[in-house]
Write a protein that holds these residues in place. Structure first.
Motif, PDB file in Angstrom:
ATOM      1  N   VAL A  44      71.323  20.536  64.587  1.00 28.25           N
ATOM      2  CA  VAL A  44      70.597  21.344  65.564  1.00 28.25           C
ATOM      3  C   VAL A  44      69.225  20.759  65.849  1.00 28.25           C
ATOM      4  CG1 VAL A  44      69.547  22.916  63.895  1.00 28.25           C
ATOM      5  CG2 VAL A  44      70.098  23.739  66.186  1.00 28.25           C
ATOM      6  N   GLY A  45      68.676  19.972  64.895  1.00 30.75           N
ATOM      7  CA  GLY A  45      67.375  19.362  65.104  1.00 30.75           C
ATOM      8  C   GLY A  45      67.362  18.337  66.221  1.00 30.75           C
ATOM      9  N   LEU A  46      68.521  17.798  66.581  1.00 31.70           N
ATOM     10  CA  LEU A  46      68.597  16.814  67.656  1.00 31.70           C
ATOM     11  C   LEU A  46      68.324  17.435  69.020  1.00 31.70           C
ATOM     12  CD1 LEU A  46      71.797  14.868  66.490  1.00 31.70           C
ATOM     13  CD2 LEU A  46      69.419  14.197  66.198  1.00 31.70           C
ATOM     14  N   TYR A  47      68.341  18.775  69.114  1.00 32.56           N
ATOM     15  CA  TYR A  47      68.127  19.447  70.392  1.00 32.56           C
ATOM     16  C   TYR A  47      66.649  19.749  70.655  1.00 32.56           C
ATOM     17  CZ  TYR A  47      73.175  19.939  70.572  1.00 32.56           C
ATOM     18  OH  TYR A  47      74.516  19.675  70.619  1.00 32.56           O
ATOM     19  N   VAL A  48      65.783  19.434  69.702  1.00 26.77           N
ATOM     20  CA  VAL A  48      64.340  19.584  69.917  1.00 26.77           C
ATOM     21  C   VAL A  48      63.860  18.388  70.724  1.00 26.77           C
ATOM     22  CG1 VAL A  48      62.096  19.753  68.788  1.00 26.77           C
ATOM     23  CG2 VAL A  48      64.085  20.914  67.808  1.00 26.77           C
ATOM     24  N   LYS A  49      62.943  18.619  71.639  1.00 24.85           N
ATOM     25  CA  LYS A  49      62.444  17.547  72.501  1.00 24.85           C
ATOM     26  C   LYS A  49      61.852  16.440  71.658  1.00 24.85           C
ATOM     27  CE  LYS A  49      59.667  16.607  76.588  1.00 24.85           C
ATOM     28  NZ  LYS A  49      58.818  17.148  77.660  1.00 24.85           N
ATOM     29  N   ARG A  50      62.112  15.191  72.074  1.00 28.49           N
ATOM     30  CA  ARG A  50      61.671  14.028  71.315  1.00 28.49           C
ATOM     31  C   ARG A  50      60.150  14.034  71.194  1.00 28.49           C
ATOM     32  NH1 ARG A  50      64.089   8.361  73.083  1.00 28.49           N
ATOM     33  NH2 ARG A  50      65.956   9.552  72.501  1.00 28.49           N
ATOM     34  N   GLY A  51      59.702  13.783  69.972  1.00 28.20           N
ATOM     35  CA  GLY A  51      58.259  13.749  69.710  1.00 28.20           C
ATOM     36  C   GLY A  51      57.713  15.065  69.217  1.00 28.20           C
ATOM     37  N   CYS A  52      58.509  16.153  69.243  1.00 26.91           N
ATOM     38  CA  CYS A  52      58.055  17.462  68.782  1.00 26.91           C
ATOM     39  C   CYS A  52      58.661  17.783  67.433  1.00 26.91           C
ATOM     40  CB  CYS A  52      58.430  18.546  69.788  1.00 26.91           C
ATOM     41  SG  CYS A  52      57.681  18.313  71.413  1.00 26.91           S
TER      42      CYS A  52
ATOM     43  N   ILE B 292      66.662  37.852  71.392  1.00 26.55           N
ATOM     44  CA  ILE B 292      67.008  36.972  70.262  1.00 26.55           C
ATOM     45  C   ILE B 292      66.157  35.718  70.365  1.00 26.55           C
ATOM     46  CG2 ILE B 292      68.823  35.620  69.157  1.00 26.55           C
ATOM     47  CD1 ILE B 292      70.852  37.586  70.383  1.00 26.55           C
ATOM     48  N   ASN B 293      65.454  35.399  69.289  1.00 24.67           N
ATOM     49  CA  ASN B 293      64.598  34.213  69.264  1.00 24.67           C
ATOM     50  C   ASN B 293      65.052  33.283  68.142  1.00 24.67           C
ATOM     51  OD1 ASN B 293      62.128  32.639  68.204  1.00 24.67           O
ATOM     52  ND2 ASN B 293      61.488  33.282  70.247  1.00 24.67           N
ATOM     53  N   ARG B 294      65.194  31.999  68.482  1.00 24.41           N
ATOM     54  CA  ARG B 294      65.591  30.990  67.478  1.00 24.41           C
ATOM     55  C   ARG B 294      64.567  29.857  67.503  1.00 24.41           C
ATOM     56  NH1 ARG B 294      71.504  28.019  66.790  1.00 24.41           N
ATOM     57  NH2 ARG B 294      71.033  26.990  64.796  1.00 24.41           N
ATOM     58  N   GLU B 295      63.922  29.622  66.377  1.00 21.07           N
ATOM     59  CA  GLU B 295      62.961  28.533  66.243  1.00 21.07           C
ATOM     60  C   GLU B 295      63.584  27.426  65.402  1.00 21.07           C
ATOM     61  OE1 GLU B 295      59.008  28.412  63.815  1.00 21.07           O
ATOM     62  OE2 GLU B 295      58.534  29.316  65.765  1.00 21.07           O
ATOM     63  N   ILE B 296      63.677  26.226  65.983  1.00 20.15           N
ATOM     64  CA  ILE B 296      64.400  25.112  65.346  1.00 20.15           C
ATOM     65  C   ILE B 296      63.379  24.124  64.801  1.00 20.15           C
ATOM     66  CG2 ILE B 296      66.081  23.272  65.694  1.00 20.15           C
ATOM     67  CD1 ILE B 296      67.078  24.864  68.151  1.00 20.15           C
ATOM     68  N   HIS B 297      63.507  23.775  63.529  1.00 18.98           N
ATOM     69  CA  HIS B 297      62.604  22.809  62.873  1.00 18.98           C
ATOM     70  C   HIS B 297      63.356  21.490  62.659  1.00 18.98           C
ATOM     71  CE1 HIS B 297      59.294  25.655  61.869  1.00 18.98           C
ATOM     72  NE2 HIS B 297      60.291  26.559  61.970  1.00 18.98           N
TER      73      HIS B 297
ATOM     74  N   SER C 221      66.717  26.713  61.028  1.00 16.66           N
ATOM     75  CA  SER C 221      66.344  27.611  62.124  1.00 16.66           C
ATOM     76  C   SER C 221      65.798  28.918  61.554  1.00 16.66           C
ATOM     77  CB  SER C 221      67.562  27.907  63.015  1.00 16.66           C
ATOM     78  OG  SER C 221      68.052  26.736  63.613  1.00 16.66           O
ATOM     79  N   LEU C 222      64.777  29.484  62.256  1.00 18.16           N
ATOM     80  CA  LEU C 222      64.244  30.811  61.933  1.00 18.16           C
ATOM     81  C   LEU C 222      64.667  31.766  63.036  1.00 18.16           C
ATOM     82  CD1 LEU C 222      60.632  29.891  60.742  1.00 18.16           C
ATOM     83  CD2 LEU C 222      62.655  30.344  59.337  1.00 18.16           C
ATOM     84  N   TRP C 223      65.203  32.906  62.648  1.00 20.50           N
ATOM     85  CA  TRP C 223      65.761  33.850  63.619  1.00 20.50           C
ATOM     86  C   TRP C 223      64.891  35.116  63.691  1.00 20.50           C
ATOM     87  CZ3 TRP C 223      69.954  32.630  66.606  1.00 20.50           C
ATOM     88  CH2 TRP C 223      70.695  31.514  66.218  1.00 20.50           C
ATOM     89  N   MET C 224      64.805  35.637  64.904  1.00 23.80           N
ATOM     90  CA  MET C 224      64.131  36.933  65.115  1.00 23.80           C
ATOM     91  C   MET C 224      64.989  37.754  66.074  1.00 23.80           C
ATOM     92  SD  MET C 224      60.104  35.896  65.501  1.00 23.80           S
ATOM     93  CE  MET C 224      59.605  37.615  65.578  1.00 23.80           C
ATOM     94  N   LEU C 225      65.168  39.031  65.734  1.00 26.80           N
ATOM     95  CA  LEU C 225      65.930  39.965  66.571  1.00 26.80           C
ATOM     96  C   LEU C 225      65.018  41.121  66.946  1.00 26.80           C
ATOM     97  CD1 LEU C 225      68.715  40.665  67.782  1.00 26.80           C
ATOM     98  CD2 LEU C 225      69.254  41.863  65.659  1.00 26.80           C
ATOM     99  N   ASN C 226      64.705  41.211  68.257  1.00 26.05           N
ATOM    100  CA  ASN C 226      63.793  42.252  68.741  1.00 26.05           C
ATOM    101  C   ASN C 226      62.455  42.204  68.010  1.00 26.05           C
ATOM    102  OD1 ASN C 226      65.670  43.220  70.611  1.00 26.05           O
ATOM    103  ND2 ASN C 226      66.614  44.563  69.077  1.00 26.05           N
ATOM    104  N   GLY C 227      61.959  40.978  67.786  1.00 26.13           N
ATOM    105  CA  GLY C 227      60.640  40.789  67.181  1.00 26.13           C
ATOM    106  C   GLY C 227      60.622  40.853  65.678  1.00 26.13           C
ATOM    107  N   ARG C 228      61.743  41.056  65.036  1.00 29.21           N
ATOM    108  CA  ARG C 228      61.806  41.137  63.575  1.00 29.21           C
ATOM    109  C   ARG C 228      62.601  39.960  63.027  1.00 29.21           C
ATOM    110  NH1 ARG C 228      63.129  47.536  62.352  1.00 29.21           N
ATOM    111  NH2 ARG C 228      61.237  48.402  63.347  1.00 29.21           N
ATOM    112  N   HIS C 229      62.096  39.415  61.924  1.00 32.00           N
ATOM    113  CA  HIS C 229      62.795  38.300  61.288  1.00 32.00           C
ATOM    114  C   HIS C 229      64.127  38.781  60.706  1.00 32.00           C
ATOM    115  CE1 HIS C 229      59.683  35.222  61.628  1.00 32.00           C
ATOM    116  NE2 HIS C 229      58.783  36.174  61.343  1.00 32.00           N
ATOM    117  N   CYS C 230      65.132  37.921  60.815  1.00 28.56           N
ATOM    118  CA  CYS C 230      66.468  38.262  60.292  1.00 28.56           C
ATOM    119  C   CYS C 230      67.193  36.946  59.976  1.00 28.56           C
ATOM    120  CB  CYS C 230      67.256  39.090  61.309  1.00 28.56           C
ATOM    121  SG  CYS C 230      67.574  38.200  62.847  1.00 28.56           S
ATOM    122  N   ASN C 231      68.406  37.088  59.489  1.00 25.23           N
ATOM    123  CA  ASN C 231      69.214  35.886  59.223  1.00 25.23           C
ATOM    124  C   ASN C 231      70.226  35.687  60.347  1.00 25.23           C
ATOM    125  OD1 ASN C 231      71.202  37.807  58.767  1.00 25.23           O
ATOM    126  ND2 ASN C 231      71.006  37.705  56.533  1.00 25.23           N
ATOM    127  N   GLN C 232      70.908  34.548  60.299  1.00 24.37           N
ATOM    128  CA  GLN C 232      71.833  34.191  61.380  1.00 24.37           C
ATOM    129  C   GLN C 232      73.009  35.146  61.436  1.00 24.37           C
ATOM    130  OE1 GLN C 232      72.893  30.068  61.484  1.00 24.37           O
ATOM    131  NE2 GLN C 232      74.600  30.351  62.893  1.00 24.37           N
TER     132      GLN C 232
END
Length: 1073
Positions: free
Chosen positions: A100-108, A126-131, A137-148
């Protein structure tokens, strides 16, 4: 365009890179009205930060059909990736990268996706932050942290299935839809458009059916085991009766075995008394024999004293006789030698007499030969001289020999040339065979990889006459790489499906071939038609000399040979004339190389590079992949060299035939000259004999006369020789007289000694005969005495053995009967009285009773126990069988109810899909149908959906497969099937990425109209249609949302974007036009 009263919808973009991206929606919508038309689970907003090509972008899709349009490379598919990954989809669904890390823009270092889904009572965000660093990945559902897992459950509750190809069809998966089996298509359709419980009912049915099969097997096993148990117990009932009968026989055997040792004891005791009496009588007889032996032993001793001196005298006489015999033999040998000497003297005389006779005969023969030679010499004297004739023959022979030498020289030259040509022909044939073997090896590799293609090759070779134009076997057989090191580049560049494709010059030939091979023979083969205008001589964009500074040394086309049509197709389809190949220097300078114009595909030593330039920004993007070792084209055969070899072989064979013809002519000429030479030699011999005959006769006469004189000068004196012989014989006879006298003296002495020895021997023989008689009488007495002693010893041993046996038998009999003293109990006496009294009778009765008992085999005390135990088991099995049968009936009832709940709605659903699907195909002047397919109604895991289509009137409906239909036909079928699901769809949205790429313009226009009509209805769910281009003058609907994706260095930043000014400018331009 919608009226100005409606709210305009657009997307906000922010970018920190030189290349900016913007999406805008030319249509205008009423915000409140749109919000009401969204289906629960539809996408309201997509926000991307540092994701693939985007720095920051917000997309607001419409509730119905969303057309995402933009040139290749602008970022359309990035939105598809964001939808998939933002809704907890797997990277495998996209087939782009496994991390999934390959989908982050190059250089970021990180990127994020935020998706807002419509839901009654409040939207879901639904918010997904990819490192990139840890690929997490860090997940948030309606502003609250959760798991996948929590996100997956929320997505599932909204009926979103990004792994279902009927709902989510990314660009890389378009081709896989046609590869889905009927079973997979049914499951995907159930999940996509069926009621939520339909797929659950299907799974429940499959589980019920599996358990039903298990219960059926258990019931069969229990029933079989119960039947066997009853049968065994029925047999055991008879065994119980037989057991008691056997027990009666065993009781009789026990009594017999108790009585038998008492009978044995009494028998042995009586036998022992008899042995005692016999032993006493034998002892008395032994004493009598010992008294009778003494007188005979005294006489034998006296005779032995007389015999010893006689033996010494006989030995002395024997030695004297031997010495006299030796002397007689010596004298006899002397006589033999004297006789031999006399015979030798007489033999010499006979030889001299014979020699004289031969001497006289030779003299007489020589005289007659001289007279004959003189007569012949007189006849020869008058004949003429033959020397001129001999000289003429010599000249002719010399000419013939010169001609023969010329012929032999020419024949030798021809033979040497023939040998050289033959060796050369063998060498050429070996080379040609090696080339043919290499071609066969390529064909065997193809046969192992794709047997259908190999079968089509065999058919083509037998039916090539049916075709008008050129037809070439699969490319991998006709392409010949000039150097095997280049094979990996060619094989990497040309896909395997084209390497195994047949190449046709004419399209009608290709259609005829595919009809025979694919439709009639059901072989999966590929075929292509070469361009009508040849492309094989196309020039490259740049001369290779201008690229040598980068390490390029050749274009791909120059690395192999191929027939005209094959090379034309490869230049047209894969531009092999414009693909340069470099070395390690190219790899080292790759950053500079990719900046060069006109280079789209290039190769280094171990890598392939693909260079793409953005149409808007002119920015370069590259991808590289490893060049894998060649599997098929390493076997290289130079076609020109092969043709030259065949021509050289034909030339050699032609020259060999000419040489053979010339050798036959020369052989005939040589044979003619040989015959003439033999005739002349015969003539020469005759002339020479005629010329030298007179001189030879004179020489012979002189020689004979000399020989006669020598013979007459050496006569033999026979009288003197005979007188000498008589004297020698007389002297030898005198010596013989003295030898005979001595011989007679020794003979008389030997005779006297022999008579004395005979008298002594006769006397000794009388004494020995007397002694022999006494010895015989004595030995008979001794033998009888020894026999008596042995008998006494045996009887003594037997008596001891019998005593021991009696004691042992008595003890054994008491032990068997359990008696502490010697008296038998009254019960035993009564029982024994009813049984036989002799051992033979007891043994016979025992054998009879044992035989009867042995007839009852396999019976023991456990038979009755086993019978009773099995009776209990039968009752238990009957209870278990009844329980399992009831459970099986319950399962069958459940299956019947579940089947009704599942199958009837499914049939209605398939009928609805078929109605829509058929209508769509009819509107395109084609035919198609969808039906529910099953081989067995009870096998619920084998149910499937079958799609059958036809695109022209002169063919039958064919099932959709990856092989029968073309790529465009498969794309049309896939699209129309998805459209048929649209009205029935319970999923909130559907995504289809670039499915129209393989369609022709007519089908693309028809499909687009169907998509617009179907996806823009108020009752349908949200639809995303991604395409890089659209045809002109298409029909659009007010419900559509068109998202245009732009990409380039001259895009305005988001804070400078003025939508009203842009629309006003567009309207002014349109008015001026």
């Amino acid at each position: 365009m919608a009226g100005p009263s409606k709210k305009q919808r657009f997307t906000y973009i922010e970018s920190g890179s030189q290349t900016s991206c913007r999406m805008f929606v030319p249509s205008q919508r009423d915000g409140a009205g749109e919000e009401g038309r969204f289906v629960e689970g539809s996408i309201v907003r997509i926000t991307m930060r540092n994701f693939l090509t985007y720095d920051y972008s917000v997309v607001y899709p419409g509730p119905n059909l969303n057309m995402i349009v933009g040139a290749n490379g602008t970022g359309k598919s990035s939105i598809v990736c964001a939808i998939c990954l933002g809704l907890a989809g797997k990277t495998a669904v996209l087939s782009r990268g496994d991390k999934v890390g390959l989908y982050v823009k190059r250089g970021c270092n990180k990127g994020s996706i935020e998706i807002e889904l419509y839901k009654n009572g409040g939207n879901v965000v639904i918010n997904r932050e990819i490192h990139v660093e840890n690929n997490q990945s860090l997940w948030m559902l309606n502003g609250r942290h959760c798991n996948q897992k929590t996100v997956e459950e929320e997505v599932k509750a909204l009926h979103i299935q990004v792994s279902n190809l009927c709902q989510f069809l990314p660009q890389e998966k378009v081709g896989e839809f046609a590869k889905m089996s009927k079973i997979e298509l049914l499951e995907a359709t159930e999940k996509s458009v069926g009621p939520p419980e339909m797929y659950e009912y299907h799974c429940e049915l499959k589980n019920f059916r599996n358990k039903e099969r298990e219960l059926e097997n258990v019931v069969k096993e229990k029933a079989s085991f119960l039947e066997k148990a009853k049968q065994r117990n029925e047999r055991n009932k008879h065994d119980v009766t037989r057991y008691y009968e056997k027990k009666r026989h065993l009781d009789v055997i026990e009594l017999l075995e108790k009585k038998k040792p008492w009978v044995e004891y009494e028998t042995i005791r009586k036998e022992m008394e008899g042995v005692k009496k016999e032993r006493e009588e034998t002892k008395r007889h032994l004493a009598t024999l010992k008294l009778a032996q003494e007188p005979m032993k005294i006489k034998i001793h006296d005779i032995d004293k007389k015999l010893k001196p006689m033996e010494e005298q006989i030995k002395g006489k024997t030695a004297a006789i031997k010495e006299a015999s030796l002397k007689c033999k010596q004298k006899q040998d002397q006589l033999d030698r004297k006789n031999k000497e006399i015979e030798d003297i007489k033999q010499k005389l006979r030889l001299k007499q014979t020699e004289e006779e031969d001497h006289q005969k030779r003299i007489s023969n020589t005289k007659r030969a001289i007279e004959d030679l003189k007569a012949e010499l007189a006849k020869v004297g008058d004949k003429p001289d033959v020397t001129p004739q001999i000289n003429e023959v010599h000249v002719t022979l010399r000419h013939i020999q010169e001609d023969k030498a010329k012929i032999e020289g020419e024949k030798a030259d021809l033979r040497r040339e023939k040998d050289n040509l033959f060796a050369e022909s063998r060498t050429l044939e070996r080379k040609l065979n090696d080339m043919n073997n290499m071609m066969n090896a390529k064909e065997e590799k193809l046969r192992g990889r794709h047997r259908d293609t190999h079968g089509a090759i065999q058919w083509l070779r037998q039916n090539r006459h049916q075709f008008t134009g050129n037809v070439h076997e699969p490319m991998m057989l006709v392409i010949n790489v000039k150097d095997h090191h280049f094979a990996k580049y060619v094989e990497t560049h040309i896909p395997f499906h084209d390497l195994r494709a047949f190449v046709f010059q004419r399209k009608d030939d290709m259609e005829k071939f595919m009809t025979e091979v694919r439709d009639k023979m059901n072989l999966r083969v590929n075929s292509i038609c070469a361009p009508e205008e040849s492309c094989s001589r196309r020039s490259p964009s740049r001369n290779i000399e201008s690229l040598r500074r980068f390490g390029f040394f050749s274009y791909l086309r120059e690395m192999f040979d191929a027939p005209e049509e094959v090379m034309s197709y490869l230049c047209h389809q894969y531009r092999v004339h414009d693909v340069p190949v470099g070395n390690d220097q190219t790899r080292a300078m790759i950053k500079t190389v990719i900046e060069e114009p006109y280079l789209k595909v290039l190769y280094t030593t171990e890598e392939r590079y693909t260079v793409k330039r953005s149409f808007y920004s002119n920015k370069i993007s590259t991808s590289n992949s490893a060049v894998h070792p060649s599997q098929y084209l390493t076997i290289t055969v130079d076609a020109e060299e092969k043709r030259q070899l065949e021509q050289q072989i034909k030339a050699c064979q032609s020259r060999l035939r000419d040489i053979d013809e010339r050798l036959k002519v020369l052989q005939k000429e040589a044979a003619s000259l040989d015959r003439r030479e033999n005739e002349l030699l015969t003539e020469k011999k005759r002339l020479f004999e005629l010329k030298g005959k007179k001189r030879q006769l004179e020489q012979k006469i002189s020689t004979k006369q000399d020989s006669l004189r020598q013979m007459e000068q050496n006569p033999i004196d026979l009288k003197a020789i005979e007188e000498d012989t008589k004297q020698k014989i007389a002297a030898v006879n005198h010596q013989k007289v003295s030898v005979v006298t001595a011989f007679m003296t020794q003979m008389k002495l030997r005779a006297k000694l022999t008579m004395d020895k005979v008298y002594l021997a006769l006397e000794m023989a009388g004494l020995i005969a007397e002694k022999t008689k006494l010895d015989h009488d004595c030995r008979e007495g001794v033998s009888e005495l020894r026999t008596a002693e042995e008998k006494v010893n045996k009887l003594e041993q037997k008596k001891k053995q019998l005593f021991d046996r009696c004691r042992g038998l008595l003890k054994r009999a008491k032990s068997i009967c359990g008696m502490p003293d010697e008296s038998l109990s009254e019960d035993l006496r009564n029982a024994f009285s009813k049984l036989p009294d002799t051992l033979d009778e007891i043994d016979a009765m025992l054998n009879e009773e044992r035989s009867r008992a042995d007839c009852f085999t396999g019976l023991n005390e456990s038979v009755v126990e086993e019978y009773n135990r099995r009776e209990q088991e039968i009752k238990h099995l009957e209870k278990e069988l009844e329980d399992k049968s009831n459970a099986l009936n319950v399962y069958r009832q459940n299956i019947s109810e579940a089947k009704e709940r599942w199958l009837n709605p499914l049939k209605q659903l398939v009928e609805q899909i078929n109605a829509k699907f058929s209508d769509f195909f009819r509107s395109m002047q084609c035919a198609g149908e969808v039906d529910l397919y099953s081989e067995n109604e009870e096998e619920y895991d084998k149910y499937g959906i079958r799609i059958r289509v036809k695109f022209n009137n002169n063919t039958q409906l064919h099932e959709l497969t990856p092989y029968h239909q073309s790529g465009g036909e498969r794309s049309v079928t896939t699209m129309l099937y998805l459209m048929a699901l649209q009205d029935l769809n319970r999923c909130p949205f559907r995504v289809v990425d670039e499915i129209n790429q393989g369609m022709d313009p007519v089908n693309e226009r028809r499909v687009f109209d169907i998509v617009v009509r179907t996806a823009c209805k108020e009752t349908t769910s949200q639809y995303f249609f991604i395409t890089p281009k659209l045809l002109q003058n298409l029909n659009y609907a007010e419900e559509m949302t068109i998202l245009c994706v732009h990409n380039g260095p001259y895009m305005l930043p988001p804070n400078q974007w003025n939508e009203k000014a842009f629309i006003k400018h567009c309207l002014q331009r349109k008015a001026r036009a």
